[in-house]
Design a protein around this motif. Sequence first.
Motif, PDB file in Angstrom:
ATOM      1  N   VAL A 161      39.995  41.601  34.873  1.00 30.59           N
ATOM      2  CA  VAL A 161      41.197  42.242  34.357  1.00 30.59           C
ATOM      3  C   VAL A 161      42.165  41.193  33.820  1.00 30.59           C
ATOM      4  O   VAL A 161      42.375  40.152  34.458  1.00 30.59           O
ATOM      5  CB  VAL A 161      41.885  43.072  35.459  1.00 30.59           C
ATOM      6  N   LEU A 162      42.733  41.475  32.642  1.00 37.38           N
ATOM      7  CA  LEU A 162      43.844  40.684  32.128  1.00 37.38           C
ATOM      8  C   LEU A 162      45.125  41.401  32.534  1.00 37.38           C
ATOM      9  O   LEU A 162      45.407  42.508  32.072  1.00 37.38           O
ATOM     10  CB  LEU A 162      43.761  40.556  30.599  1.00 37.38           C
ATOM     11  N   LEU A 163      45.905  40.785  33.424  1.00 35.58           N
ATOM     12  CA  LEU A 163      47.117  41.379  33.973  1.00 35.58           C
ATOM     13  C   LEU A 163      48.333  40.776  33.273  1.00 35.58           C
ATOM     14  O   LEU A 163      48.554  39.569  33.333  1.00 35.58           O
ATOM     15  CB  LEU A 163      47.180  41.118  35.479  1.00 35.58           C
ATOM     16  N   VAL A 164      49.118  41.637  32.600  1.00 38.49           N
ATOM     17  CA  VAL A 164      50.260  41.171  31.805  1.00 38.49           C
ATOM     18  C   VAL A 164      51.536  41.748  32.394  1.00 38.49           C
ATOM     19  O   VAL A 164      51.759  42.960  32.378  1.00 38.49           O
ATOM     20  CB  VAL A 164      50.112  41.610  30.329  1.00 38.49           C
ATOM     21  N   ALA A 181      40.335  44.318  45.828  1.00 42.05           N
ATOM     22  CA  ALA A 181      39.221  45.198  45.452  1.00 42.05           C
ATOM     23  C   ALA A 181      38.050  44.429  44.853  1.00 42.05           C
ATOM     24  O   ALA A 181      37.087  45.032  44.392  1.00 42.05           O
ATOM     25  CB  ALA A 181      39.707  46.253  44.464  1.00 42.05           C
ATOM     26  N   GLY A 182      38.140  43.089  44.857  1.00 43.18           N
ATOM     27  CA  GLY A 182      37.047  42.276  44.333  1.00 43.18           C
ATOM     28  C   GLY A 182      37.128  42.007  42.846  1.00 43.18           C
ATOM     29  O   GLY A 182      36.171  41.522  42.229  1.00 43.18           O
ATOM     30  N   ILE A 183      38.272  42.310  42.245  1.00 46.17           N
ATOM     31  CA  ILE A 183      38.454  42.151  40.805  1.00 46.17           C
ATOM     32  C   ILE A 183      38.927  40.735  40.482  1.00 46.17           C
ATOM     33  O   ILE A 183      39.772  40.174  41.172  1.00 46.17           O
ATOM     34  CB  ILE A 183      39.480  43.179  40.285  1.00 46.17           C
ATOM     35  N   THR A 184      38.362  40.153  39.425  1.00 48.22           N
ATOM     36  CA  THR A 184      38.804  38.850  38.929  1.00 48.22           C
ATOM     37  C   THR A 184      40.014  39.065  38.025  1.00 48.22           C
ATOM     38  O   THR A 184      40.014  39.964  37.182  1.00 48.22           O
ATOM     39  CB  THR A 184      37.687  38.158  38.134  1.00 48.22           C
ATOM     40  N   LEU A 210      45.803  45.341  31.828  1.00 47.60           N
ATOM     41  CA  LEU A 210      46.948  46.038  32.411  1.00 47.60           C
ATOM     42  C   LEU A 210      48.204  45.463  31.782  1.00 47.60           C
ATOM     43  O   LEU A 210      48.510  44.282  31.972  1.00 47.60           O
ATOM     44  CB  LEU A 210      46.979  45.861  33.926  1.00 47.60           C
ATOM     45  N   MET A 211      48.937  46.286  31.037  1.00 47.16           N
ATOM     46  CA  MET A 211      50.010  45.784  30.183  1.00 47.16           C
ATOM     47  C   MET A 211      51.369  46.378  30.560  1.00 47.16           C
ATOM     48  O   MET A 211      51.590  47.590  30.449  1.00 47.16           O
ATOM     49  CB  MET A 211      49.694  46.143  28.719  1.00 47.16           C
ATOM     50  N   ASP A 212      52.262  45.516  31.019  1.00 49.47           N
ATOM     51  CA  ASP A 212      53.655  45.938  31.191  1.00 49.47           C
ATOM     52  C   ASP A 212      54.201  46.285  29.805  1.00 49.47           C
ATOM     53  O   ASP A 212      53.781  45.705  28.804  1.00 49.47           O
ATOM     54  CB  ASP A 212      54.452  44.795  31.825  1.00 49.47           C
ATOM     55  N   VAL A 213      55.126  47.228  29.730  1.00 55.97           N
ATOM     56  CA  VAL A 213      55.643  47.653  28.428  1.00 55.97           C
ATOM     57  C   VAL A 213      56.869  46.848  28.016  1.00 55.97           C
ATOM     58  O   VAL A 213      56.945  46.333  26.901  1.00 55.97           O
ATOM     59  CB  VAL A 213      55.961  49.160  28.439  1.00 55.97           C
ATOM     60  N   MET A 214      57.843  46.718  28.926  1.00 58.57           N
ATOM     61  CA  MET A 214      59.077  46.002  28.602  1.00 58.57           C
ATOM     62  C   MET A 214      58.946  44.529  28.985  1.00 58.57           C
ATOM     63  O   MET A 214      58.972  44.194  30.165  1.00 58.57           O
ATOM     64  CB  MET A 214      60.253  46.636  29.340  1.00 58.57           C
ATOM     65  N   MET A 215      58.799  43.656  27.974  1.00 56.25           N
ATOM     66  CA  MET A 215      58.635  42.219  28.224  1.00 56.25           C
ATOM     67  C   MET A 215      59.336  41.418  27.148  1.00 56.25           C
ATOM     68  O   MET A 215      59.529  41.894  26.026  1.00 56.25           O
ATOM     69  CB  MET A 215      57.143  41.843  28.249  1.00 56.25           C
TER      70      MET A 215
END
Length: 283
Positions: A161-164, A181-184, A210-215
């Motif tokens: 997952v790319l977490l933003v 959960a074992g996710i990279t 996973l993308m935050d909207v307000m950044m």
Amino acid sequence: EYAIHFQMQMGKHKYRHLIGSPLYLKQVLQNIGGNAVKYNRAGGAVTFASEDVAYSDGRAVIKFTCTDTGRGMSREFLVHAFEPFSQENTDARTTFTGTGLGLAITKQMVELMEGTISLKSEQNVGTTISVTIPFRIDVDYTEPQEDAKPADAASLEGVHVLLVEDNELNMEIAEFLLKKAGITVTTAYNGQEAVDVFRTKAAGTFDVILMDVMMPVMDGLTAAREIHATNRVDAAEIPIFAMTANAFYDDVRQSKEAGMVEHLSKPIQEQELLDAIRRHVKR
């Protein structure tokens, strides 16, 4: 940060399965709870309670009450509290960075749910806001069998997952839930950084974004469009989830128009997040 004590007083609700608007209810309670913390004092307290107040015509009427020990409001201002752009103190915008729309929007959502909202307040003592909302009782709900297994509880081990997320605390919480959960997890702290990371990694590196909207620098909606427009085999199909505290219909519409396939409301719920990933990751 401000040593505010938060207490929950949940009543014994007769009906646990109700039909209503989860998005509106969550937004209403977040607005009220957020104000109770925002306008409180260091070392203060917030008490949130819920109770059943009536049952009739297949409906359960529930009252939610939020009491704080904050700065409160004057009697003169109370009559204007629910008006748009209303803020009692001239320094409120600079001190608390608000627009004065919170209570006005909250009142609109409560009324759309056929409910009522009222407040009591005293300057330098605190504020109590009460919201009463009728919900239809889900008469078709049946308790699951004890041996029933969760639907589609496939392992997420090895999913990337790319977490933003620009907020460090939100990033830390989401990263913890995913790794548990074992996710990279690969992280990015704004939309532009997310676009750069995606483009520099090999095709197929990420299963979900996973993308935050307000950044800052670049918002999540723009970043989602940029990623989907990348000239690469996985760009058009990569699932992108919106993560935002805004749960209005228009916010959901905008995220879908940007190519996002899920709209997750903050605070992120672990099971909701993992179930959404399972829906979109083909193993």
